[in-house]
Enzyme design. Structure first.
Site, PDB file in Angstrom:
ATOM      1  N   ARG A 225       0.853  -1.188   0.000  1.00  0.00           N
ATOM      2  CA  ARG A 225       0.000   0.000   0.000  1.00  0.00           C
ATOM      3  C   ARG A 225       0.888   1.237   0.000  1.00  0.00           C
ATOM      4  O   ARG A 225       1.981   1.222   0.595  1.00  0.00           O
ATOM      5  CB  ARG A 225      -0.916   0.046   1.235  1.00  0.00           C
ATOM      6  CG  ARG A 225      -2.130  -0.883   1.167  1.00  0.00           C
ATOM      7  CD  ARG A 225      -3.145  -0.425   0.112  1.00  0.00           C
ATOM      8  NE  ARG A 225      -4.358  -1.216   0.105  1.00  0.00           N
ATOM      9  CZ  ARG A 225      -4.599  -2.232  -0.741  1.00  0.00           C
ATOM     10  NH1 ARG A 225      -3.708  -2.596  -1.624  1.00  0.00           N
ATOM     11  NH2 ARG A 225      -5.758  -2.856  -0.713  1.00  0.00           N
ATOM     12  N   HIS A 273      -1.563  -0.458  -9.853  1.00  0.00           N
ATOM     13  CA  HIS A 273      -2.261  -1.323  -8.884  1.00  0.00           C
ATOM     14  C   HIS A 273      -2.771  -2.611  -9.557  1.00  0.00           C
ATOM     15  O   HIS A 273      -3.957  -2.937  -9.494  1.00  0.00           O
ATOM     16  CB  HIS A 273      -3.427  -0.576  -8.215  1.00  0.00           C
ATOM     17  CG  HIS A 273      -3.806  -1.178  -6.883  1.00  0.00           C
ATOM     18  ND1 HIS A 273      -4.163  -0.429  -5.799  1.00  0.00           N
ATOM     19  CD2 HIS A 273      -3.879  -2.473  -6.482  1.00  0.00           C
ATOM     20  CE1 HIS A 273      -4.441  -1.236  -4.779  1.00  0.00           C
ATOM     21  NE2 HIS A 273      -4.281  -2.487  -5.176  1.00  0.00           N
TER      22      HIS A 273
HETATM   23  P1  NAP Z   1      -2.005 -10.438   5.813  1.00  0.00           P
HETATM   24  O1  NAP Z   1      -2.194 -11.905   5.613  1.00  0.00           O
HETATM   25  O2  NAP Z   1      -2.895  -9.727   6.762  1.00  0.00           O
HETATM   26  O3  NAP Z   1      -0.475 -10.229   6.229  1.00  0.00           O
HETATM   27  C1  NAP Z   1       0.003  -9.018   6.710  1.00  0.00           C
HETATM   28  C2  NAP Z   1       1.399  -9.233   7.261  1.00  0.00           C
HETATM   29  O4  NAP Z   1       1.885  -7.978   7.746  1.00  0.00           O
HETATM   30  C3  NAP Z   1       1.431 -10.208   8.442  1.00  0.00           C
HETATM   31  O5  NAP Z   1       2.581 -10.998   8.398  1.00  0.00           O
HETATM   32  C4  NAP Z   1       1.477  -9.267   9.642  1.00  0.00           C
HETATM   33  O6  NAP Z   1       2.077  -9.819  10.798  1.00  0.00           O
HETATM   34  C5  NAP Z   1       2.335  -8.156   9.099  1.00  0.00           C
HETATM   35  N1  NAP Z   1       2.142  -6.925   9.887  1.00  0.00           N
HETATM   36  C6  NAP Z   1       1.002  -6.246  10.109  1.00  0.00           C
HETATM   37  N2  NAP Z   1       1.221  -5.194  10.909  1.00  0.00           N
HETATM   38  C7  NAP Z   1       2.545  -5.222  11.202  1.00  0.00           C
HETATM   39  C8  NAP Z   1       3.384  -4.412  12.000  1.00  0.00           C
HETATM   40  N3  NAP Z   1       2.906  -3.353  12.664  1.00  0.00           N
HETATM   41  N4  NAP Z   1       4.686  -4.732  12.089  1.00  0.00           N
HETATM   42  C9  NAP Z   1       5.178  -5.806  11.438  1.00  0.00           C
HETATM   43  N5  NAP Z   1       4.431  -6.635  10.649  1.00  0.00           N
HETATM   44  C10 NAP Z   1       3.131  -6.326  10.544  1.00  0.00           C
HETATM   45  O7  NAP Z   1      -2.136  -9.668   4.438  1.00  0.00           O
HETATM   46  P2  NAP Z   1      -1.867 -10.240   2.964  1.00  0.00           P
HETATM   47  O8  NAP Z   1      -3.058 -10.975   2.475  1.00  0.00           O
HETATM   48  O9  NAP Z   1      -0.557 -10.913   2.940  1.00  0.00           O
HETATM   49  O10 NAP Z   1      -1.800  -8.869   2.143  1.00  0.00           O
HETATM   50  C11 NAP Z   1      -0.857  -7.860   2.464  1.00  0.00           C
HETATM   51  C12 NAP Z   1      -1.248  -6.561   1.800  1.00  0.00           C
HETATM   52  O11 NAP Z   1      -1.042  -6.656   0.392  1.00  0.00           O
HETATM   53  C13 NAP Z   1      -2.743  -6.224   1.903  1.00  0.00           C
HETATM   54  O12 NAP Z   1      -3.043  -5.611   3.142  1.00  0.00           O
HETATM   55  C14 NAP Z   1      -2.936  -5.281   0.752  1.00  0.00           C
HETATM   56  O13 NAP Z   1      -2.724  -3.966   1.205  1.00  0.00           O
HETATM   57  C15 NAP Z   1      -1.837  -5.666  -0.242  1.00  0.00           C
HETATM   58  N6  NAP Z   1      -2.366  -6.217  -1.510  1.00  0.00           N
HETATM   59  C16 NAP Z   1      -2.047  -5.576  -2.676  1.00  0.00           C
HETATM   60  C17 NAP Z   1      -2.483  -6.071  -3.882  1.00  0.00           C
HETATM   61  C18 NAP Z   1      -2.098  -5.407  -5.178  1.00  0.00           C
HETATM   62  O14 NAP Z   1      -2.606  -5.765  -6.242  1.00  0.00           O
HETATM   63  N7  NAP Z   1      -1.193  -4.452  -5.163  1.00  0.00           N
HETATM   64  C19 NAP Z   1      -3.262  -7.232  -3.927  1.00  0.00           C
HETATM   65  C20 NAP Z   1      -3.570  -7.857  -2.723  1.00  0.00           C
HETATM   66  C21 NAP Z   1      -3.111  -7.345  -1.510  1.00  0.00           C
HETATM   67  P3  NAP Z   1       1.418 -11.092  11.538  1.00  0.00           P
HETATM   68  O15 NAP Z   1       1.617 -12.258  10.591  1.00  0.00           O
HETATM   69  O16 NAP Z   1       2.188 -11.230  12.767  1.00  0.00           O
HETATM   70  O17 NAP Z   1      -0.031 -10.765  11.730  1.00  0.00           O
END
Ligand code: NAP
Length: 310
Positions: A225, A273
């Site tokens: 993001r 995006h």
């Molecule tokens: P997720 O499963 O919720 O994983 C988020 C990761 O970030 C987890 O490992 C979490 O730690 C870590 N995290 C959160 N807050 C943190 C902090 N304060 N300090 C350190 N680590 C932290 O999300 P996801 O499904 O992998 O997706 C990640 C992001 O990708 C989404 O939120 C979205 O913004 C983005 N995205 C982008 C696209 C695109 O097309 N560009 C598509 C899909 C998603 P824990 O494991 O300990 O909870």
């Protein structure tokens, strides 16, 4: 009585999702009325895109859950009118797409592919890239997407480090956690991929200080993001050579305004995006499974921890 499901997203999405959602609900054994226009007092589930017109959930007295079509929930998680569980999208297609996009862009920088594609003077630059085993890559965020990307890069042989809030254990990946693990995760990294959610705690995870911990000339790849990076600090680091290149898929304002310096910067690649998209069929199955669970009194999958913001 059929379960009442409101589809709240841009009209073009209904065209894509109507058939797969109806099929997935049928295959899950759910008798449902699903439409993009239902009387508010009847609605039990909302299949939701945060850019839809629905922003006030208090008008749905029978609402049981909101099922987000996107992985990112930063604009819906803080909504004070939402008083029912919020589930986010975890979709095989989304994960596979991100794995491919991240691998492609990491390999672009690792192999120095640009130097051969953009070579107007036809230079014979016989500089072989190092092997993956000699390249340090860090993934910030080891969730559904980051963990799979880290594992994939580890299978290439990269020296992969990762950072998350809770401690992880991933084969071939050196895992760090919490705020004090960030410096260890980033120190000396030559390629950094951001797959954190957008929350108050992750804003500007890459700022002037953390950018200075990277290896000189490092590449940044951000499919997470926009607010994860301090834009001004990144531009300064690009201009000083501390950062060699930034590939950015997400921005604080989207579409990226035409006058934003990222568009014109020679060492920035802007993608609109598109790193990974929710796939309609697998996403519809995810939604249908959660409605099935909701109706069976079972816990929903992929619930958002709204206090953490993701
Ligand atoms: P997720 O499963 O919720 O994983 C988020 C990761 O970030 C987890 O490992 C979490 O730690 C870590 N995290 C959160 N807050 C943190 C902090 N304060 N300090 C350190 N680590 C932290 O999300 P996801 O499904 O992998 O997706 C990640 C992001 O990708 C989404 O939120 C979205 O913004 C983005 N995205 C982008 C696209 C695109 O097309 N560009 C598509 C899909 C998603 P824990 O494991 O300990 O909870």
């Amino acid at each position: 009585m059929a379960v009442q499901v409101l589809f709240a997203a841009k009209p073009a999405r209904w065209v894509e999702y109507e058939a797969p959602l109806r099929r997935a609900l049928k295959e899950a054994g759910i008798e449902a009325t699903i439409a993009c226009d239902l009387p508010a007092q009847t609605v039990e589930y909302i299949v939701y895109a945060p850019n839809s017109d629905v922003q006030d959930f208090s008008v749905f007295p029978k609402l049981k859950a909101v099922l987000n079509l996107w992985a990112g929930v930063e604009t819906v998680a803080p909504n004070p009118t939402l008083n029912v569980p919020l589930a986010r999208m975890v979709d095989h297609g989304l994960t596979q797409g991100m794995k491919e996009w991240v691998s492609g862009h990491v390999l672009r920088h690792h192999l120095g592919i640009d130097a051969h594609i953009i070579n107007p003077d036809h230079l014979w630059q016989a500089i072989a890239p190092p092997l993956a085993q000699d390249r340090a890559v860090t993934i910030l965020g080891l969730g559904e997407l980051g963990a799979v990307c880290a594992q994939t890069l580890a299978t290439f042989g990269f020296q992969v480090s990762g950072w998350s809030r809770s401690q992880k254990s991933i084969k071939g990946v050196t895992c760090y956690s919490r705020k004090d693990g960030l410096k260890a995760a980033l120190s000396g990294a030559e390629i950094v991929v951001l797959l954190l959610p957008d929350t108050p705690a992750t804003e500007n995870a890459l700022d002037a200080e953390s950018l200075s911990w990277l290896a000189k000339g490092a590449a940044i790849i951000n499919p997470g993001r926009g607010p994860l990076i301090d834009d001004e600090a990144l531009l300064d680091a690009l201009d000083s050579g501390q950062i060699g290149h930034a590939t950015l898929d997400v921005f604080r304002v989207e579409p990226l305004p035409q006058d934003h310096p990222f568009w014109a910067h020679p060492n920035v690649t802007v993608t609109p995006h598109i790193a990974s998209e929710t796939r309609t069929w697998t996403a519809s199955q995810c939604v249908a499974e959660n409605i099935r669970r909701g109706e069976a009194g079972a816990p929903l999958l992929h619930l958002v921890d709204r206090s953490a913001g993701y």
